[in-house]
Design a protein around this motif. Structure first.
Motif, mmCIF file in Angstrom:
data_model
loop_
_atom_site.group_PDB
_atom_site.id
_atom_site.type_symbol
_atom_site.label_atom_id
_atom_site.label_comp_id
_atom_site.label_asym_id
_atom_site.label_seq_id
_atom_site.Cartn_x
_atom_site.Cartn_y
_atom_site.Cartn_z
ATOM 1 N N LEU A 210 -10.973 -75.918 44.370
ATOM 2 C CA LEU A 210 -12.070 -76.414 44.188
ATOM 3 C C LEU A 210 -12.407 -76.848 43.797
ATOM 4 N N ALA A 211 -11.746 -78.951 44.178
ATOM 5 C CA ALA A 211 -12.305 -79.936 43.933
ATOM 6 C C ALA A 211 -12.604 -79.824 45.134
ATOM 7 N N THR A 212 -12.108 -79.924 46.328
ATOM 8 C CA THR A 212 -12.084 -79.838 47.999
ATOM 9 C C THR A 212 -13.477 -79.012 48.398
ATOM 10 N N ARG A 213 -13.809 -78.405 47.932
ATOM 11 C CA ARG A 213 -14.528 -76.776 47.904
ATOM 12 C C ARG A 213 -16.182 -78.198 47.460
ATOM 13 N N ILE A 214 -16.281 -78.069 46.189
ATOM 14 C CA ILE A 214 -16.827 -79.465 45.394
ATOM 15 C C ILE A 214 -17.472 -81.240 46.306
ATOM 16 N N ALA B 53 -11.502 -85.536 29.782
ATOM 17 C CA ALA B 53 -11.272 -83.840 30.147
ATOM 18 C C ALA B 53 -12.409 -83.753 30.588
ATOM 19 N N VAL B 54 -12.979 -84.317 31.161
ATOM 20 C CA VAL B 54 -14.195 -83.882 32.223
ATOM 21 C C VAL B 54 -13.765 -84.372 33.950
ATOM 22 N N PRO B 55 -12.730 -83.296 34.969
ATOM 23 C CA PRO B 55 -12.835 -83.493 35.738
ATOM 24 C C PRO B 55 -13.564 -84.894 36.563
ATOM 25 N N GLY B 56 -13.108 -85.423 37.246
ATOM 26 C CA GLY B 56 -13.897 -86.794 37.332
ATOM 27 C C GLY B 56 -14.957 -86.571 38.718
ATOM 28 N N THR B 57 -14.715 -85.506 39.599
ATOM 29 C CA THR B 57 -15.433 -84.832 40.432
ATOM 30 C C THR B 57 -16.498 -84.351 39.728
ATOM 31 N N ILE B 58 -16.452 -83.966 38.687
ATOM 32 C CA ILE B 58 -17.583 -83.146 38.285
ATOM 33 C C ILE B 58 -18.743 -84.348 37.637
ATOM 34 N N LEU B 59 -18.068 -85.194 37.304
ATOM 35 C CA LEU B 59 -18.765 -86.476 36.449
ATOM 36 C C LEU B 59 -19.162 -87.285 37.221
ATOM 37 N N GLY B 60 -19.345 -87.449 38.674
ATOM 38 C CA GLY B 60 -19.273 -87.522 39.442
ATOM 39 C C GLY B 60 -21.017 -87.152 40.033
ATOM 40 N N ILE B 61 -20.866 -85.125 40.276
ATOM 41 C CA ILE B 61 -22.171 -84.702 40.128
ATOM 42 C C ILE B 61 -22.782 -84.918 39.606
ATOM 43 N N GLY B 62 -22.319 -84.569 38.790
ATOM 44 C CA GLY B 62 -23.577 -85.479 37.028
ATOM 45 C C GLY B 62 -23.912 -86.500 37.551
ATOM 46 N N PHE B 63 -22.993 -87.064 37.722
ATOM 47 C CA PHE B 63 -24.776 -88.858 37.640
ATOM 48 C C PHE B 63 -25.389 -88.667 38.954
#
Length: 549
Positions: A199-203, A361-371
């Motif tokens: 999932l991380a690479t797909r994101i 708890a929140v994966p770094g990829t998700i935090l970057g997308i959220g920012f």
């Protein structure tokens, strides 16, 4: 700064364009495979990494073995290096045209995929389990094992029925932490994943390759669900479990295992893994001084010239500067939140503790997308006066933080992400340290007229100096080696070393990538030395005893 980006991501995924994607991703066989790949990889890495951490900790604490200090130092190295440095070295040594696999054994081994990922991720993250379990084993009261021995139990039975049950919180905690780290990792699957997509690479591809932030938000929610669920279950379970082993000073004498049938196999396995880690980092060091590692081994300093004097110099200075700015902020905020959580009673105390831990708890990829979603435009407030109905007067509350024309070239957003990702370690270290300090010391300070702020600065902070130091070291190392959280936030004005390393690896310029890694590790080691010298590793009470009477 954590909740708002997550809220923006949830909002984007729940938009009319995002909702149909949920059904598509859940029912599509391709995405089902990607989700299963992610979970399988997380479970394998968590199992292997926890087992490795347990092995190293057990040999250090329970087994009479040589070279313990050497093995301990080597086990700490992965935590201060870029997360995919091991993957790159593994590729050069054991890949299809690897120096060892093809050059020595003549085997064209395909290391891309699940087996390679499990190996490098376990070696990259097992240090977390090792440090956690080593501390727990050292805290075990030897009297428990002595009592079992006196009752006639064998060493194997004591291990099964006394030692392991007392370590279950640490084992499960390490397993869950490694699972979250593995499924959130971006750099290693990009370098070594091959056709094994997660999932991380797909994101990453959705944002960088397809510029589809809605698809990235939906996939991030899918990745966030197991990460957050496991984190909540872990906190709930550990809060209800009580395995007390320390009731004062140990009353027994630690007995090391000397049976040669147990001692030497455990030592042999541990030293094998240790030498494998040494081999991988020796490859990184060696590869930084040759033209093309494994192909053209001519000695050269061009790789370092590229990093220090050429294209990489800005990434080196930017990363060091931003990490140096974020480190004290994260350390102080972590200690302050720990102080409030442990010492003060107020509504929302649990929520504050939970919010402080979201950075891990929140994966770094998700935090970057959220920012990207939350701060890619200025946050403004429309004023009820002035302006016209077509063009109302607005007040800018927060300027644009990400993307082109961001304030400070995007550097502010990167510093905030560094702080958010580093606070949890400082917070947990602070909570553990404060729990061991008698509150009457601070109460005496307040009784003498000092306010809360002065008491925290003059009394509490010096007493938790070791925890503060460990929080600072972790914050700096994590900021210097971060990739997944900031890969979407770098701009032409602000460059980050790990992003540059990834670019060099993707373009096959391994020499430059290894030079980056060597310099990055050197910077982290120098910073650790500076932090030890300026902050100190002992509490104020210890210093008074040492230098006083």
């Amino acid at each position: 700064m954590v909740i708002l980006p997550i809220g923006a991501m949830v909002g984007e995924s729940a938009s009319p364009e995002g909702l149909p994607l949920f059904a598509h991703y859940v029912t599509s066989s391709t995405y089902q495979t990607i989700i299963i790949n992610t979970v399988v990889m997380g479970l394998l890495v968590a199992t292997a990494g926890t087992a490795l951490g347990f092995l190293f900790a057990y040999v250090q604490v329970k087994v009479k073995a040589p070279l313990k200090r050497f093995m301990h130092v080597v086990a700490l190295v992965p935590i201060i290096s870029p997360p995919f440095a091991v993957a790159t070295a593994t590729l050069v040594l054991f890949g299809r045209n690897g120096i060892i696999s093809r050059g020595i054994f003549g085997v064209r081994y395909d290391i891309y995929g699940l087996d390679g990922l499990t190996l490098v991720l376990a070696l990259s993250y097992f240090t977390v389990a090792y440090l956690n379990l080593k501390g727990m084993m050292q805290a075990l009261d030897p009297a428990l094992e002595e009592a079992a021995t006196n009752l006639g139990a064998s060493k194997w039975r004591i291990f099964r029925t006394v030692t392991v049950p007392m370590l279950i919180p640490g084992i499960l905690g390490s397993f869950l932490l490694l699972f979250v780290e593995a499924i959130a990792d971006l750099g290693n699957p990009l370098v070594l994943g091959g056709n094994y997509e997660v999932l991380a690479t797909r994101i990453y591809i959705s944002v960088i390759g397809l510029y589809d932030t809605t698809a990235a938000a939906v996939l991030s929610i899918i990745l966030l669900v197991p990460s957050l669920a496991i984190f909540i279950v872990q906190r709930y379970w550990l809060s209800r479990l009580s395995v007390i082993s320390v009731t004062g000073k140990p009353t027994g004498t630690p007995q090391l295992i000397t049976n040669p049938w147990v001692r030497w196999p455990l030592f042999g396995l541990t030293i094998f893994v240790t030498l494998l880690i040494v081999l991988l980092y020796a490859m990184i060091f060696y590869g930084s001084f040759v033209m093309v590692p494994g192909v053209n081994n001519t000695f050269t300093l061009a790789n370092f010239d590229f990093v220090i004097n050429g294209y990489g110099s800005k990434a080196m200075t930017d990363t060091t500067l931003l990490s140096a700015i974020a480190t004290p902020i994260a350390g102080l905020l972590g200690m302050l939140i720990a102080f409030l959580v442990v010492r003060k009673e107020f509504p929302g105390r649990g929520a504050l503790d939970f919010a402080g831990m979201l950075g891990i708890a929140v994966p770094g990829t998700i935090l970057g997308i959220g920012f990207l979603l939350m701060y890619n435009n200025p946050i403004t407030l429309t004023l009820p006066f002035g302006g016209t109905p077509e063009q109302p007067l607005t007040l800018t509350l927060l300027p644009k933080l990400t993307g082109g024309r961001a304030i400070f070239g995007g550097a502010l957003a990167i510093v905030i992400v560094f702080v958010v990702r580093s606070i949890p370690a400082a917070l947990r270290a602070g909570v553990a340290s404060l729990s061991q300090i008698d509150p009457s010391i601070e109460e005496a300070s307040i009784s003498l007229g000092a306010d809360n702020a002065r008491t925290f600065r003059k009394i509490t902070l010096p007493l938790i100096r070791p925890a503060f130091l460990s929080g600072l070291i972790y914050a700096f190392a994590r900021s210097m080696t971060a990739l997944s959280a900031i890969v979407f936030l770098t701009t032409p004005q602000t460059k980050i070393m790990t992003h540059q390393i990834l670019n060099e690896v993707e373009n096959g310029r391994y020499g430059n990538a290894f030079a980056y890694c060597v310099i990055l590790i050197g910077i982290v080691l120098v910073a650790i030395g500076i932090l030890y010298a300026t902050v100190g590793s002992t509490t104020g009470a210890e210093r008074t005893l040492e230098g006083g009477a």
